[in-house]
Structure formats: structure tokens, C-alpha cells
Design a protein around this motif. Sequence first.
Motif, short mmCIF file in Angstrom:
data_model
loop_
_atom_site.label_atom_id
_atom_site.label_comp_id
_atom_site.label_asym_id
_atom_site.label_seq_id
_atom_site.Cartn_x
_atom_site.Cartn_y
_atom_site.Cartn_z
N GLN A 1 0.98 -1.00 -0.11
CA GLN A 1 -0.11 -0.46 0.41
C GLN A 1 1.04 1.56 0.36
O GLN A 1 0.33 2.80 -0.08
N SER A 2 1.76 0.93 0.81
CA SER A 2 3.00 2.06 0.47
C SER A 2 4.48 1.69 -0.07
O SER A 2 4.64 0.50 -0.20
N MET A 3 4.83 2.51 -0.90
CA MET A 3 6.32 1.87 -1.70
C MET A 3 7.41 2.39 -0.36
O MET A 3 8.11 1.32 -0.80
N ASP A 4 7.02 2.88 0.46
CA ASP A 4 8.06 2.66 1.89
C ASP A 4 8.06 1.66 2.19
O ASP A 4 9.33 0.99 3.46
N ASN A 5 7.04 1.05 2.27
CA ASN A 5 5.96 -0.13 2.53
C ASN A 5 7.19 -1.45 2.04
O ASN A 5 8.23 -2.29 2.59
N PRO B 1 6.36 6.11 -15.12
CA PRO B 1 6.67 7.91 -16.10
C PRO B 1 8.48 7.84 -15.69
O PRO B 1 7.97 8.61 -14.40
N THR B 2 8.74 8.80 -16.72
CA THR B 2 10.32 8.95 -16.41
C THR B 2 10.19 10.12 -15.36
O THR B 2 11.10 10.00 -15.47
N GLU B 3 9.60 11.15 -15.70
CA GLU B 3 9.04 11.99 -14.15
C GLU B 3 8.96 11.70 -13.56
O GLU B 3 9.85 12.60 -12.09
N TYR B 4 8.87 10.89 -12.14
CA TYR B 4 9.13 10.43 -11.58
C TYR B 4 10.79 9.16 -11.03
O TYR B 4 10.52 9.30 -9.87
N HIS B 5 11.61 9.21 -12.18
CA HIS B 5 12.97 8.75 -11.78
C HIS B 5 13.11 8.68 -10.90
O HIS B 5 13.58 8.28 -9.96
N TYR B 6 13.65 10.34 -10.38
CA TYR B 6 14.51 11.09 -10.25
C TYR B 6 14.29 11.14 -9.00
O TYR B 6 15.24 10.71 -7.86
N PRO B 7 12.99 11.23 -8.25
CA PRO B 7 12.64 10.90 -6.41
C PRO B 7 12.17 9.91 -6.23
O PRO B 7 12.57 9.69 -5.00
N ILE B 8 11.80 8.40 -6.93
CA ILE B 8 12.20 7.37 -6.72
C ILE B 8 13.32 6.96 -5.86
O ILE B 8 13.52 6.26 -5.36
N GLY B 9 13.67 7.58 -7.22
CA GLY B 9 15.57 6.72 -7.10
C GLY B 9 15.89 7.18 -6.12
O GLY B 9 16.78 6.60 -5.54
N LEU B 10 15.87 9.11 -5.93
CA LEU B 10 16.38 9.06 -4.14
C LEU B 10 15.42 8.33 -3.17
O LEU B 10 16.61 8.49 -1.91
N THR B 11 14.32 8.02 -3.33
CA THR B 11 13.46 7.10 -1.55
C THR B 11 14.56 5.74 -1.90
O THR B 11 14.80 5.29 -0.57
N CYS B 12 14.85 5.31 -2.96
CA CYS B 12 15.16 4.35 -2.57
C CYS B 12 16.57 3.88 -2.39
O CYS B 12 17.12 2.83 -1.52
N ILE B 13 17.90 5.24 -2.63
CA ILE B 13 18.75 5.31 -2.36
C ILE B 13 19.18 5.19 -0.57
O ILE B 13 19.70 5.17 0.51
N LEU C 1 17.15 -1.00 -10.40
CA LEU C 1 17.48 -0.85 -12.34
C LEU C 1 16.21 -0.15 -12.48
O LEU C 1 14.70 0.09 -11.94
N MET C 2 16.81 1.27 -13.25
CA MET C 2 15.96 2.19 -13.68
C MET C 2 15.69 1.71 -14.44
O MET C 2 16.78 2.37 -16.02
N GLU C 3 14.05 2.19 -15.35
CA GLU C 3 13.72 2.01 -16.77
C GLU C 3 14.46 3.37 -17.37
O GLU C 3 14.26 4.08 -16.91
N VAL D 1 20.66 17.25 -14.61
CA VAL D 1 21.04 17.80 -13.72
C VAL D 1 20.93 16.78 -12.71
O VAL D 1 21.68 16.12 -11.73
N GLN D 2 19.67 15.79 -13.14
CA GLN D 2 18.85 14.89 -11.93
C GLN D 2 19.52 14.01 -12.08
O GLN D 2 20.56 13.21 -10.95
N ALA D 3 19.95 13.63 -13.33
CA ALA D 3 20.74 11.87 -13.56
C ALA D 3 22.30 12.03 -12.90
O ALA D 3 22.52 11.04 -12.53
N ASN D 4 22.78 13.51 -13.58
CA ASN D 4 23.80 12.96 -12.67
C ASN D 4 23.82 13.92 -10.28
O ASN D 4 24.58 12.43 -10.36
N ASP D 5 22.71 13.84 -10.11
CA ASP D 5 22.77 14.07 -8.96
C ASP D 5 22.32 12.59 -8.13
O ASP D 5 22.72 12.33 -7.98
N LEU D 6 21.83 11.56 -8.89
CA LEU D 6 21.12 9.91 -9.16
C LEU D 6 22.43 9.51 -9.22
O LEU D 6 22.68 8.56 -7.73
N VAL D 7 23.68 9.95 -10.00
CA VAL D 7 24.46 8.44 -10.16
C VAL D 7 25.58 8.83 -8.76
O VAL D 7 25.87 7.81 -8.35
N LYS D 8 25.52 10.44 -8.11
CA LYS D 8 26.45 10.56 -7.31
C LYS D 8 25.87 10.31 -5.92
O LYS D 8 27.45 9.70 -5.16
N LYS D 9 24.54 10.23 -5.65
CA LYS D 9 24.26 9.89 -4.42
C LYS D 9 24.20 8.34 -4.97
O LYS D 9 24.56 7.90 -3.38
#
Length: 302
Positions: free
Chosen positions: A52-56, A69-81, A88-90, A98-106
Motif C-alpha cells: 500500500q506504500s512504496m516505503d513499506n 513514467p520518466t518524471e518520477y524516476h528521480y524522486p523514486i530513485g532518491l527514495t530507494c537510495i 534497476l531504472m527503466e 542534472v537529475q541524472a548526475n545527482d542520482l548517480v553521484k548519490k
Amino acid sequence: MRVGVIGTGKMGENHIRTYLSMHEHCQLVGIFDKDEQRANDMANKYNVRQFQSMDNLLQQVDAISIAVPTEYHYPIGLTCIKHNVHILMEKPITSTVVQANDLVKKAKKAGIKLQVGHIELFNPIIQSLIKELTDEKIIGMEFHRMNPYHHRIKNVDVVADLMIHDLYILQAILQDTIDDFHAFGKIIENTPKHAVVIATSVKDIIVQLTASFKSKRKIRSIQILTEDALFDVDIIQKQLKIVRSGITSITVIDDEIEPLHLQLMDFIRCIQNNDQPKVSGEDGIKALQLTNQIGNAISKLN
């Protein structure tokens, strides 16, 4: 290894089905989608747990496939980290570089494996082509990737959705970068729906790429001219033709070999063995940069 899937659309369903077939290598713990009805349908169809929740869900898994959808990749990726979950990001990796660089760095700082889902690089027919080209001197290359129009792609950019696959294949074959390109296209419904790119590589190889949502039939083809041969690939038919001195050889790949299975196995192995994924976050950034440059060039012409 405990795995999960976020996003239960067409591609997400493929991940669910494939993970379930890999029970000797991983356990599919569950799925999540903000569209609760869609997630419930998938949970019932495949007899998997709907969270019922992504965090769970992220609290229960070691690794996750993200197929939203691509617009959610960055925030969901940060939550996974944040939850220390391998990703594995489609494709494409994120909406912006800018988002990609930050996600890869983190992800790197946190010790998280980040693999980008460019499935065509795991396609056995593409792997066979790359192997055959090892000692060839390439003169020119043509890629055609076209689909009939469907209402689902009304707001989808054909460069980011279709051509990006061939940009990855191109990079894998050449092990080289694009030196210069000219892009042309048709903007329909505010996004490129037909695109053509003429490019040259640093090694002076001429490349043409065509991607379209306006075709009357689905096409996936590659033609490569070398000093000694012509290579003709029909990705849909899983067939590679090689013509040398008037003699044609044909290779057909077994239908039972599924690229997504190979991709997910690579994802699991890179986590278990602490290796680099075959398609890294850095690879995702390179493809996104070129995709954005092509899209911007087309927009300026319209």
C-alpha cells in the motif's frame, strides 16, 4: 535476493513475470503502484503481494525495478537510495541530465548499484551482431525503429522513447562518440513523433537513425556496411544476414532467449558480486545527453 517492482504498467508487468520465472535466483517480495486498481489486478493475476506504500515495499527488499513514467524516476530513485535498495531504472535514467548526475553521484556514495534498463543491449541478436563486427572496418550504419501511432504515446517523445535504444546500440558497437549530427523531425501534439538523425563519429563513420510513431507497421532494423561485408539485422524476426562476396549467411536466434531475463540476471549478479552493471548510470547519462541534444535540435527547427 529479495526484489520488488514499482510501476505495474506494461513494462512493470514484464518485470513481475520475469522475476517470478527466476525463483532460483531471487524472491519477488511484492509490487507497488499509485494506481491501486492496476496494482491489485497485477497482484491477483500473478499471485504476488500488493504493498500500500512504496516505503513499506522498500523496507522489505534488497533490489527494485522502477518502471514508472520518466518524471518520477528521480524522486523514486532518491527514495530507494535512502532505503539502501539497489536500483534497476527503466530508460531514460531521469528527465534531466542534472537529475541524472545527482542520482548517480548519490547512489555511488551510498554504495547502491544503479543499472539503466536498456534492454536491447541484452538482446542476443544485438550481442551476436557486435561480436561479428569485432574485426570489421565500418563505413556506414542505418537504424530504423518505427511504430504505428497509438493514443498511449500522445505525449511521448519518439527520440526519448524509441531512438534512445539505437543510440545505446550505436555506442556499444562503435565504442566511440558522436562527433557531429544534424537532426530533423516532425512535432505533433507538442512532441517529436518522427525523427531522423544524420551523424558522424570521431572515427568518421556515417550514421543515420530514424525513429517514428507514424509508421503503418512495426519496424526494428539495422544495416551496417563495412569494407568487406553488409550486415542486415531484423530485430523483430531475430535474424542476422551477412553478405560477403555475394555469399549470404543467416543466423536466427532462439525465441526462448528473453532479453529481459538476461538483463535482470545481470542486475542480480552485479549486486551479488559487487560488479559494475553492464549498463551503468554513467551510460544512462551519456544516452540522455545525446537524446536531449537531438530533441532540442528538432524543436529549434519547428
